[in-house]
Design a protein around this motif. Structure first.
Motif, PDB file in Angstrom:
ATOM      1  N   GLU A  97      39.344  32.099  48.213  1.00 35.50           N
ATOM      2  CA  GLU A  97      40.436  31.377  47.557  1.00 35.50           C
ATOM      3  C   GLU A  97      40.089  31.100  46.095  1.00 35.50           C
ATOM      4  N   ARG A  98      38.847  30.703  45.866  1.00 38.96           N
ATOM      5  CA  ARG A  98      38.411  30.480  44.480  1.00 38.96           C
ATOM      6  C   ARG A  98      38.420  31.781  43.695  1.00 38.96           C
ATOM      7  N   LEU A  99      37.983  32.856  44.335  1.00 41.63           N
ATOM      8  CA  LEU A  99      37.982  34.161  43.666  1.00 41.63           C
ATOM      9  C   LEU A  99      39.403  34.602  43.314  1.00 41.63           C
ATOM     10  N   GLU A 100      40.337  34.307  44.195  1.00 42.14           N
ATOM     11  CA  GLU A 100      41.727  34.682  43.932  1.00 42.14           C
ATOM     12  C   GLU A 100      42.266  33.932  42.715  1.00 42.14           C
ATOM     13  N   ILE A 101      41.918  32.657  42.630  1.00 40.90           N
ATOM     14  CA  ILE A 101      42.334  31.869  41.465  1.00 40.90           C
ATOM     15  C   ILE A 101      41.697  32.424  40.201  1.00 40.90           C
ATOM     16  N   LEU A 102      40.403  32.744  40.288  1.00 48.53           N
ATOM     17  CA  LEU A 102      39.712  33.290  39.117  1.00 48.53           C
ATOM     18  C   LEU A 102      40.252  34.669  38.745  1.00 48.53           C
ATOM     19  N   ALA A 103      40.652  35.456  39.741  1.00 52.93           N
ATOM     20  CA  ALA A 103      41.188  36.786  39.452  1.00 52.93           C
ATOM     21  C   ALA A 103      42.518  36.676  38.719  1.00 52.93           C
ATOM     22  N   ASN A 104      43.308  35.658  39.047  1.00 50.10           N
ATOM     23  CA  ASN A 104      44.576  35.460  38.342  1.00 50.10           C
ATOM     24  C   ASN A 104      44.368  34.993  36.906  1.00 50.10           C
ATOM     25  N   LYS A 105      43.202  34.421  36.600  1.00 52.05           N
ATOM     26  CA  LYS A 105      42.900  33.955  35.247  1.00 52.05           C
ATOM     27  C   LYS A 105      42.228  35.034  34.394  1.00 52.05           C
ATOM     28  N   GLU A 106      41.944  36.172  34.981  1.00 48.92           N
ATOM     29  CA  GLU A 106      41.313  37.277  34.245  1.00 48.92           C
ATOM     30  C   GLU A 106      42.300  37.829  33.206  1.00 48.92           C
ATOM     31  N   PRO A 107      41.755  38.509  32.203  1.00 44.46           N
ATOM     32  CA  PRO A 107      42.645  39.179  31.241  1.00 44.46           C
ATOM     33  C   PRO A 107      43.493  40.227  31.949  1.00 44.46           C
ATOM     34  N   PRO A 108      44.678  40.521  31.440  1.00 43.73           N
ATOM     35  CA  PRO A 108      45.600  41.429  32.136  1.00 43.73           C
ATOM     36  C   PRO A 108      45.019  42.800  32.460  1.00 43.73           C
ATOM     37  N   ASN A 109      44.137  43.324  31.627  1.00 43.19           N
ATOM     38  CA  ASN A 109      43.595  44.654  31.899  1.00 43.19           C
ATOM     39  C   ASN A 109      42.589  44.657  33.057  1.00 43.19           C
ATOM     40  N   ARG A 110      42.015  43.509  33.405  1.00 43.01           N
ATOM     41  CA  ARG A 110      41.046  43.425  34.512  1.00 43.01           C
ATOM     42  C   ARG A 110      41.616  42.685  35.718  1.00 43.01           C
ATOM     43  N   ARG A 111      42.785  42.109  35.569  1.00 41.65           N
ATOM     44  CA  ARG A 111      43.379  41.291  36.635  1.00 41.65           C
ATOM     45  C   ARG A 111      43.654  42.119  37.891  1.00 41.65           C
ATOM     46  N   GLN A 112      44.249  43.294  37.729  1.00 43.78           N
ATOM     47  CA  GLN A 112      44.604  44.132  38.882  1.00 43.78           C
ATOM     48  C   GLN A 112      43.361  44.558  39.664  1.00 43.78           C
ATOM     49  N   ASN A 113      42.319  44.942  38.936  1.00 42.39           N
ATOM     50  CA  ASN A 113      41.065  45.338  39.581  1.00 42.39           C
ATOM     51  C   ASN A 113      40.447  44.157  40.330  1.00 42.39           C
ATOM     52  N   GLY A 114      40.476  42.974  39.737  1.00 38.62           N
ATOM     53  CA  GLY A 114      39.934  41.779  40.399  1.00 38.62           C
ATOM     54  C   GLY A 114      40.695  41.442  41.667  1.00 38.62           C
ATOM     55  N   LYS A 115      42.035  41.555  41.607  1.00 40.99           N
ATOM     56  CA  LYS A 115      42.842  41.270  42.788  1.00 40.99           C
ATOM     57  C   LYS A 115      42.554  42.259  43.920  1.00 40.99           C
ATOM     58  N   LEU A 116      42.384  43.530  43.552  1.00 39.41           N
ATOM     59  CA  LEU A 116      42.077  44.543  44.570  1.00 39.41           C
ATOM     60  C   LEU A 116      40.737  44.257  45.247  1.00 39.41           C
ATOM     61  N   ARG A 117      39.769  43.873  44.459  1.00 35.72           N
ATOM     62  CA  ARG A 117      38.446  43.573  45.020  1.00 35.72           C
ATOM     63  C   ARG A 117      38.511  42.363  45.954  1.00 35.72           C
ATOM     64  N   VAL A 118      39.270  41.336  45.553  1.00 34.16           N
ATOM     65  CA  VAL A 118      39.408  40.141  46.398  1.00 34.16           C
ATOM     66  C   VAL A 118      40.145  40.496  47.686  1.00 34.16           C
ATOM     67  N   GLU A 119      41.188  41.321  47.594  1.00 30.83           N
ATOM     68  CA  GLU A 119      41.927  41.733  48.785  1.00 30.83           C
ATOM     69  C   GLU A 119      41.036  42.523  49.744  1.00 30.83           C
ATOM     70  N   GLN A 120      40.164  43.369  49.186  1.00 29.04           N
ATOM     71  CA  GLN A 120      39.242  44.131  50.029  1.00 29.04           C
ATOM     72  C   GLN A 120      38.284  43.195  50.769  1.00 29.04           C
ATOM     73  N   LEU A 121      37.789  42.184  50.051  1.00 31.16           N
ATOM     74  CA  LEU A 121      36.903  41.217  50.701  1.00 31.16           C
ATOM     75  C   LEU A 121      37.656  40.444  51.793  1.00 31.16           C
ATOM     76  N   LYS A 122      38.894  40.059  51.517  1.00 29.87           N
ATOM     77  CA  LYS A 122      39.697  39.354  52.517  1.00 29.87           C
ATOM     78  C   LYS A 122      39.877  40.219  53.763  1.00 29.87           C
TER      79      LYS A 122
END
Length: 165
Positions: free
Chosen positions: A49-74
Protein backbone atom coordinates in the motif's frame (compact mmCIF):
# COMPACT_ATOMS: atom_id res chain seq x y z
CA UNK A 1 10.68 3.79 -3.26
CA UNK A 2 13.46 1.51 -4.51
CA UNK A 3 14.59 0.48 -1.03
CA UNK A 4 11.01 -0.31 0.04
CA UNK A 5 10.50 -2.25 -3.20
CA UNK A 6 13.61 -4.35 -2.59
CA UNK A 7 12.69 -4.91 1.07
CA UNK A 8 9.22 -6.05 0.05
CA UNK A 9 10.63 -8.33 -2.62
CA UNK A 10 13.02 -9.80 -0.04
CA UNK A 11 10.11 -10.39 2.37
CA UNK A 12 8.19 -12.15 -0.40
CA UNK A 13 11.13 -14.47 -1.04
CA UNK A 14 11.37 -15.24 2.69
CA UNK A 15 7.66 -16.09 2.79
CA UNK A 16 8.10 -18.34 -0.26
CA UNK A 17 10.91 -20.23 1.45
CA UNK A 18 8.80 -20.59 4.62
CA UNK A 19 5.91 -21.89 2.51
CA UNK A 20 8.24 -24.58 1.19
CA UNK A 21 9.04 -25.71 4.73
CA UNK A 22 5.36 -25.71 5.74
CA UNK A 23 4.76 -29.25 4.43
CA UNK A 24 7.70 -30.64 6.39
CA UNK A 25 6.76 -29.00 9.70
CA UNK A 26 5.48 -31.20 12.51
CA UNK A 27 1.91 -30.92 13.75
CA UNK A 28 2.67 -28.98 16.91
CA UNK A 29 4.51 -26.11 15.25
CA UNK A 30 2.49 -25.89 12.03
CA UNK A 31 0.03 -23.48 13.67
CA UNK A 32 2.86 -21.19 14.75
CA UNK A 33 4.35 -21.20 11.27
CA UNK A 34 0.95 -20.50 9.70
CA UNK A 35 0.41 -17.55 12.04
CA UNK A 36 3.87 -16.21 11.25
CA UNK A 37 3.23 -16.54 7.52
CA UNK A 38 -0.13 -14.81 7.82
CA UNK A 39 1.47 -11.94 9.78
CA UNK A 40 4.26 -11.59 7.23
CA UNK A 41 1.81 -11.55 4.34
CA UNK A 42 -0.22 -8.83 6.06
CA UNK A 43 2.96 -6.85 6.63
CA UNK A 44 3.84 -7.21 2.95
CA UNK A 45 0.39 -5.92 1.98
CA UNK A 46 1.01 -2.87 4.18
CA UNK A 47 4.31 -2.30 2.38
CA UNK A 48 2.54 -2.67 -0.95
CA UNK A 49 0.00 0.00 0.00
CA UNK A 50 2.85 2.36 0.81
CA UNK A 51 4.59 1.41 -2.43
CA UNK A 52 1.42 2.15 -4.37
CA UNK A 53 1.23 5.61 -2.83
CA UNK A 54 4.90 6.21 -3.59
CA UNK A 55 4.45 4.95 -7.16
CA UNK A 56 1.69 7.51 -7.71
CA UNK A 57 4.09 10.25 -6.52
CA UNK A 58 6.80 9.24 -9.01
CA UNK A 59 7.52 11.45 -12.01
CA UNK A 60 5.21 10.70 -14.96
CA UNK A 61 7.91 8.94 -17.00
CA UNK A 62 8.58 6.41 -14.18
CA UNK A 63 5.07 6.20 -12.73
CA UNK A 64 3.80 3.50 -15.12
CA UNK A 65 6.83 1.29 -14.51
CA UNK A 66 6.46 1.69 -10.73
CA UNK A 67 2.78 0.78 -10.87
CA UNK A 68 3.53 -2.33 -12.93
CA UNK A 69 6.16 -3.46 -10.45
CA UNK A 70 3.79 -2.93 -7.50
CA UNK A 71 1.01 -4.83 -9.31
CA UNK A 72 3.40 -7.73 -9.95
CA UNK A 73 4.30 -7.84 -6.26
CA UNK A 74 0.60 -7.75 -5.32
CA UNK A 75 -0.03 -10.63 -7.70
CA UNK A 76 2.80 -12.66 -6.13
CA UNK A 77 1.60 -11.98 -2.58
CA UNK A 78 -1.97 -12.87 -3.50
CA UNK A 79 -0.73 -16.23 -4.78
CA UNK A 80 1.14 -16.77 -1.53
CA UNK A 81 -2.00 -15.97 0.46
CA UNK A 82 -4.04 -18.38 -1.68
CA UNK A 83 -1.41 -21.11 -1.29
CA UNK A 84 -1.50 -20.66 2.49
CA UNK A 85 -5.30 -20.86 2.51
CA UNK A 86 -5.20 -24.01 0.36
CA UNK A 87 -2.68 -25.59 2.72
CA UNK A 88 -4.85 -24.75 5.72
CA UNK A 89 -7.93 -26.15 3.99
CA UNK A 90 -6.12 -29.41 3.20
CA UNK A 91 -4.82 -29.63 6.78
CA UNK A 92 -8.30 -29.03 8.25
CA UNK A 93 -9.77 -31.68 5.95
CA UNK A 94 -7.02 -34.14 6.91
CA UNK A 95 -7.59 -33.48 10.62
CA UNK A 96 -11.34 -33.94 10.19
CA UNK A 97 -10.75 -37.27 8.43
CA UNK A 98 -8.45 -38.40 11.23
CA UNK A 99 -11.04 -37.43 13.86
CA UNK A 100 -13.76 -39.32 11.97
CA UNK A 101 -11.52 -42.36 11.63
CA UNK A 102 -10.70 -42.31 15.35
CA UNK A 103 -14.40 -41.96 16.15
CA UNK A 104 -15.23 -44.95 13.97
CA UNK A 105 -12.42 -46.99 15.47
CA UNK A 106 -13.62 -46.24 19.00
CA UNK A 107 -17.19 -47.34 18.29
CA UNK A 108 -18.31 -50.77 19.30
CA UNK A 109 -20.52 -52.48 16.78
CA UNK A 110 -23.13 -54.85 18.10
CA UNK A 111 -24.92 -57.31 15.86
CA UNK A 112 -27.90 -57.66 18.21
CA UNK A 113 -28.93 -54.05 17.77
CA UNK A 114 -28.42 -54.29 14.02
CA UNK A 115 -30.44 -57.48 13.80
CA UNK A 116 -33.32 -55.93 15.74
CA UNK A 117 -33.28 -52.84 13.52
CA UNK A 118 -33.29 -55.03 10.43
CA UNK A 119 -36.34 -56.92 11.72
CA UNK A 120 -38.08 -53.60 12.44
CA UNK A 121 -37.39 -52.41 8.90
CA UNK A 122 -38.66 -55.71 7.47
CA UNK A 123 -41.86 -55.36 9.51
CA UNK A 124 -42.30 -51.84 8.20
CA UNK A 125 -41.92 -53.11 4.64
CA UNK A 126 -44.75 -55.57 5.26
CA UNK A 127 -42.84 -58.85 5.33
CA UNK A 128 -44.62 -61.49 7.34
CA UNK A 129 -43.05 -63.27 10.30
CA UNK A 130 -42.94 -66.52 8.32
CA UNK A 131 -40.92 -64.92 5.52
CA UNK A 132 -38.55 -63.33 8.03
CA UNK A 133 -38.01 -66.70 9.77
CA UNK A 134 -37.28 -68.30 6.39
CA UNK A 135 -34.73 -65.58 5.66
CA UNK A 136 -33.06 -66.07 9.06
CA UNK A 137 -32.96 -69.86 8.60
CA UNK A 138 -31.47 -69.44 5.12
CA UNK A 139 -28.83 -67.06 6.49
CA UNK A 140 -27.86 -69.63 9.14
CA UNK A 141 -27.70 -72.40 6.52
CA UNK A 142 -25.58 -70.21 4.26
CA UNK A 143 -23.19 -69.57 7.14
CA UNK A 144 -22.73 -73.31 7.75
CA UNK A 145 -22.25 -73.98 4.02
CA UNK A 146 -19.63 -71.22 3.86
CA UNK A 147 -17.70 -72.56 6.88
CA UNK A 148 -17.89 -76.13 5.50
CA UNK A 149 -16.63 -74.96 2.11
CA UNK A 150 -13.75 -73.11 3.72
CA UNK A 151 -12.75 -76.17 5.74
CA UNK A 152 -13.05 -78.43 2.69
CA UNK A 153 -10.90 -76.04 0.65
CA UNK A 154 -8.24 -75.95 3.38
CA UNK A 155 -8.15 -79.76 3.55
CA UNK A 156 -7.91 -79.98 -0.25
CA UNK A 157 -5.03 -77.44 -0.37
CA UNK A 158 -3.24 -79.32 2.43
CA UNK A 159 -3.57 -82.62 0.56
CA UNK A 160 -2.34 -81.07 -2.71
CA UNK A 161 0.70 -79.56 -0.99
CA UNK A 162 1.39 -82.75 0.97
CA UNK A 163 1.23 -85.24 -1.91
CA UNK A 164 2.03 -83.16 -4.99
CA UNK A 165 4.47 -80.67 -3.51
Amino acid sequence: METLYHQTNKHIQEVQSLMGSLERTDRQSVHLLENELRARIDQIFNHLERLEILANKEPPNRRQNGKLRVEQLKYDVQHLRTALQNFQHRRYAREAQEREREELMSRTFTTNGTHKKMLDVANMLGLSNTVMRLIERRATQDKFIMIGGMLLTCVFIFLVIRYLG
